[in-house]
Design a protein around this motif. Structure first.
Motif, PDB file in Angstrom:
ATOM      1  N   ALA A  30     -37.015 -95.386 -44.815  1.00  0.00           N
ATOM      2  CA  ALA A  30     -36.384 -94.210 -44.204  1.00  0.00           C
ATOM      3  C   ALA A  30     -37.278 -93.637 -43.107  1.00  0.00           C
ATOM      4  O   ALA A  30     -36.802 -93.282 -42.024  1.00  0.00           O
ATOM      5  N   ALA A  31     -38.580 -93.570 -43.377  1.00  0.00           N
ATOM      6  CA  ALA A  31     -39.519 -93.052 -42.375  1.00  0.00           C
ATOM      7  C   ALA A  31     -39.561 -93.958 -41.150  1.00  0.00           C
ATOM      8  O   ALA A  31     -39.641 -93.473 -40.011  1.00  0.00           O
ATOM      9  N   LEU A  32     -39.497 -95.262 -41.371  1.00  0.00           N
ATOM     10  CA  LEU A  32     -39.490 -96.186 -40.237  1.00  0.00           C
ATOM     11  C   LEU A  32     -38.241 -96.011 -39.383  1.00  0.00           C
ATOM     12  O   LEU A  32     -38.312 -96.077 -38.155  1.00  0.00           O
ATOM     13  N   LYS A  33     -37.104 -95.769 -40.008  1.00  0.00           N
ATOM     14  CA  LYS A  33     -35.862 -95.528 -39.263  1.00  0.00           C
ATOM     15  C   LYS A  33     -35.982 -94.270 -38.410  1.00  0.00           C
ATOM     16  O   LYS A  33     -35.557 -94.238 -37.259  1.00  0.00           O
ATOM     17  N   ILE A  34     -36.572 -93.226 -38.976  1.00  0.00           N
ATOM     18  CA  ILE A  34     -36.776 -91.992 -38.222  1.00  0.00           C
ATOM     19  C   ILE A  34     -37.695 -92.256 -37.043  1.00  0.00           C
ATOM     20  O   ILE A  34     -37.444 -91.804 -35.920  1.00  0.00           O
ATOM     21  N   SER A  35     -38.750 -93.020 -37.270  1.00  0.00           N
ATOM     22  CA  SER A  35     -39.686 -93.362 -36.198  1.00  0.00           C
ATOM     23  C   SER A  35     -38.993 -94.188 -35.107  1.00  0.00           C
ATOM     24  O   SER A  35     -39.243 -93.979 -33.912  1.00  0.00           O
ATOM     25  N   GLU A  36     -38.130 -95.111 -35.500  1.00  0.00           N
ATOM     26  CA  GLU A  36     -37.383 -95.907 -34.524  1.00  0.00           C
ATOM     27  C   GLU A  36     -36.520 -95.018 -33.645  1.00  0.00           C
ATOM     28  O   GLU A  36     -36.440 -95.220 -32.429  1.00  0.00           O
ATOM     29  N   ARG A  37     -35.850 -94.028 -34.239  1.00  0.00           N
ATOM     30  CA  ARG A  37     -35.006 -93.112 -33.472  1.00  0.00           C
ATOM     31  C   ARG A  37     -35.855 -92.293 -32.496  1.00  0.00           C
ATOM     32  O   ARG A  37     -35.465 -92.072 -31.363  1.00  0.00           O
ATOM     33  N   VAL A  64     -32.223-116.713 -13.168  1.00  0.00           N
ATOM     34  CA  VAL A  64     -31.299-115.721 -13.724  1.00  0.00           C
ATOM     35  C   VAL A  64     -31.923-115.110 -14.972  1.00  0.00           C
ATOM     36  O   VAL A  64     -32.114-115.778 -15.971  1.00  0.00           O
ATOM     37  N   VAL A  65     -32.255-113.826 -14.878  1.00  0.00           N
ATOM     38  CA  VAL A  65     -32.766-113.084 -16.025  1.00  0.00           C
ATOM     39  C   VAL A  65     -32.084-111.732 -16.020  1.00  0.00           C
ATOM     40  O   VAL A  65     -31.991-111.081 -14.981  1.00  0.00           O
ATOM     41  N   ILE A  66     -31.593-111.317 -17.145  1.00  0.00           N
ATOM     42  CA  ILE A  66     -30.905-110.039 -17.259  1.00  0.00           C
ATOM     43  C   ILE A  66     -31.725-109.140 -18.174  1.00  0.00           C
ATOM     44  O   ILE A  66     -32.071-109.538 -19.286  1.00  0.00           O
ATOM     45  N   TYR A  67     -32.038-107.938 -17.725  1.00  0.00           N
ATOM     46  CA  TYR A  67     -32.756-106.970 -18.533  1.00  0.00           C
ATOM     47  C   TYR A  67     -31.763-105.906 -18.986  1.00  0.00           C
ATOM     48  O   TYR A  67     -31.081-105.312 -18.160  1.00  0.00           O
ATOM     49  N   LEU A  68     -31.688-105.698 -20.273  1.00  0.00           N
ATOM     50  CA  LEU A  68     -30.774-104.706 -20.831  1.00  0.00           C
ATOM     51  C   LEU A  68     -31.596-103.592 -21.465  1.00  0.00           C
ATOM     52  O   LEU A  68     -32.132-103.766 -22.561  1.00  0.00           O
ATOM     53  N   PRO A  69     -31.707-102.442 -20.788  1.00  0.00           N
ATOM     54  CA  PRO A  69     -32.457-101.348 -21.398  1.00  0.00           C
ATOM     55  C   PRO A  69     -31.733-100.834 -22.631  1.00  0.00           C
ATOM     56  O   PRO A  69     -30.515-100.850 -22.691  1.00  0.00           O
ATOM     57  N   ASP A  70     -32.506-100.409 -23.601  1.00  0.00           N
ATOM     58  CA  ASP A  70     -31.955 -99.980 -24.872  1.00  0.00           C
ATOM     59  C   ASP A  70     -31.694 -98.473 -24.904  1.00  0.00           C
ATOM     60  O   ASP A  70     -31.282 -97.938 -25.915  1.00  0.00           O
ATOM     61  N   ASP A  71     -31.937 -97.792 -23.787  1.00  0.00           N
ATOM     62  CA  ASP A  71     -31.841 -96.338 -23.818  1.00  0.00           C
ATOM     63  C   ASP A  71     -30.694 -95.772 -22.977  1.00  0.00           C
ATOM     64  O   ASP A  71     -30.672 -94.590 -22.677  1.00  0.00           O
ATOM     65  N   GLY A  72     -29.749 -96.602 -22.578  1.00  0.00           N
ATOM     66  CA  GLY A  72     -28.592 -96.121 -21.843  1.00  0.00           C
ATOM     67  C   GLY A  72     -28.808 -95.928 -20.355  1.00  0.00           C
ATOM     68  O   GLY A  72     -27.929 -95.427 -19.662  1.00  0.00           O
ATOM     69  N   ARG A  73     -29.992 -96.298 -19.845  1.00  0.00           N
ATOM     70  CA  ARG A  73     -30.235 -96.160 -18.410  1.00  0.00           C
ATOM     71  C   ARG A  73     -29.388 -97.167 -17.644  1.00  0.00           C
ATOM     72  O   ARG A  73     -29.147 -98.266 -18.121  1.00  0.00           O
ATOM     73  N   PRO A  74     -28.949 -96.815 -16.434  1.00  0.00           N
ATOM     74  CA  PRO A  74     -28.188 -97.790 -15.637  1.00  0.00           C
ATOM     75  C   PRO A  74     -29.080 -98.947 -15.201  1.00  0.00           C
ATOM     76  O   PRO A  74     -30.287 -98.794 -15.059  1.00  0.00           O
ATOM     77  N   VAL A  75     -28.488-100.091 -15.011  1.00  0.00           N
ATOM     78  CA  VAL A  75     -29.216-101.298 -14.644  1.00  0.00           C
ATOM     79  C   VAL A  75     -28.890-101.652 -13.196  1.00  0.00           C
ATOM     80  O   VAL A  75     -27.732-101.688 -12.806  1.00  0.00           O
ATOM     81  N   GLU A  76     -29.932-101.895 -12.411  1.00  0.00           N
ATOM     82  CA  GLU A  76     -29.749-102.364 -11.044  1.00  0.00           C
ATOM     83  C   GLU A  76     -29.509-103.865 -11.095  1.00  0.00           C
ATOM     84  O   GLU A  76     -30.235-104.593 -11.762  1.00  0.00           O
ATOM     85  N   VAL A  77     -28.490-104.339 -10.395  1.00  0.00           N
ATOM     86  CA  VAL A  77     -28.170-105.760 -10.409  1.00  0.00           C
ATOM     87  C   VAL A  77     -28.477-106.345  -9.038  1.00  0.00           C
ATOM     88  O   VAL A  77     -28.012-105.847  -8.029  1.00  0.00           O
TER      89      VAL A  77
END
Length: 82
Positions: A30-37, A64-77
Protein backbone atom coordinates in the motif's frame (compact mmCIF):
# COMPACT_ATOMS: atom_id res chain seq x y z
CA UNK A 1 -4.32 20.92 -5.84
CA UNK A 2 -0.79 19.47 -5.83
CA UNK A 3 -0.27 20.48 -2.20
CA UNK A 4 -3.62 18.96 -1.29
CA UNK A 5 -2.57 15.67 -2.90
CA UNK A 6 0.79 15.75 -1.08
CA UNK A 7 -1.03 16.26 2.21
CA UNK A 8 -3.32 13.33 1.43
CA UNK A 9 -0.39 11.08 0.56
CA UNK A 10 1.40 12.06 3.77
CA UNK A 11 -1.72 11.26 5.79
CA UNK A 12 -2.23 7.94 4.02
CA UNK A 13 1.41 6.93 4.57
CA UNK A 14 1.07 7.45 8.33
CA UNK A 15 -1.72 4.85 8.58
CA UNK A 16 0.23 1.71 7.63
CA UNK A 17 3.51 2.86 9.21
CA UNK A 18 3.27 0.61 12.31
CA UNK A 19 2.42 -2.41 10.16
CA UNK A 20 5.23 -1.59 7.73
CA UNK A 21 7.71 -1.65 10.63
CA UNK A 22 6.43 -5.14 11.50
CA UNK A 23 7.07 -6.29 7.92
CA UNK A 24 3.41 -6.60 6.92
CA UNK A 25 3.52 -7.17 3.15
CA UNK A 26 0.06 -5.68 2.33
CA UNK A 27 0.97 -2.51 4.26
CA UNK A 28 4.29 -2.26 2.42
CA UNK A 29 2.53 -2.70 -0.92
CA UNK A 30 0.00 0.00 0.00
CA UNK A 31 2.84 2.39 0.86
CA UNK A 32 4.55 1.62 -2.44
CA UNK A 33 1.34 2.42 -4.33
CA UNK A 34 1.11 5.76 -2.54
CA UNK A 35 4.74 6.45 -3.41
CA UNK A 36 4.09 5.57 -7.06
CA UNK A 37 1.21 8.07 -7.19
CA UNK A 38 3.41 10.76 -5.63
CA UNK A 39 6.17 10.11 -8.19
CA UNK A 40 3.65 10.24 -11.03
CA UNK A 41 2.26 13.54 -9.74
CA UNK A 42 5.77 14.99 -9.63
CA UNK A 43 6.72 13.59 -13.04
CA UNK A 44 9.68 11.73 -11.53
CA UNK A 45 9.20 8.59 -13.60
CA UNK A 46 11.07 8.42 -16.90
CA UNK A 47 8.86 8.30 -19.98
CA UNK A 48 8.27 4.87 -21.49
CA UNK A 49 10.27 4.17 -24.64
CA UNK A 50 8.48 2.15 -27.29
CA UNK A 51 10.14 1.18 -30.56
CA UNK A 52 8.42 0.05 -33.73
CA UNK A 53 9.37 -3.48 -34.82
CA UNK A 54 8.79 -5.77 -37.76
CA UNK A 55 5.67 -7.98 -37.72
CA UNK A 56 7.61 -10.72 -35.93
CA UNK A 57 8.57 -8.27 -33.18
CA UNK A 58 12.27 -8.93 -33.67
CA UNK A 59 13.90 -6.11 -35.63
CA UNK A 60 13.56 -2.47 -34.66
CA UNK A 61 12.39 -0.25 -37.51
CA UNK A 62 15.25 2.10 -38.42
CA UNK A 63 14.96 5.63 -37.13
CA UNK A 64 11.58 5.17 -35.45
CA UNK A 65 11.29 5.61 -31.69
CA UNK A 66 8.17 6.76 -29.90
CA UNK A 67 8.33 8.26 -26.41
CA UNK A 68 5.12 8.10 -24.41
CA UNK A 69 5.21 10.28 -21.30
CA UNK A 70 3.34 8.81 -18.38
CA UNK A 71 2.16 12.14 -17.00
CA UNK A 72 -0.29 13.35 -19.65
CA UNK A 73 2.10 15.85 -21.25
CA UNK A 74 1.62 16.40 -24.99
CA UNK A 75 4.10 14.67 -27.26
CA UNK A 76 5.93 16.45 -30.07
CA UNK A 77 5.96 14.31 -33.21
CA UNK A 78 8.80 14.55 -35.73
CA UNK A 79 8.09 12.33 -38.68
CA UNK A 80 11.31 13.33 -40.45
CA UNK A 81 9.51 14.65 -43.51
CA UNK A 82 10.56 18.25 -44.10
Amino acid sequence: MVQLEFDRYDYLLQMPAPEIEKGCVPAILAALKISERRCKLLGLDAPAKTAMTDPGGEKEAPGVVIYLPDDGRPVEVDNGRD
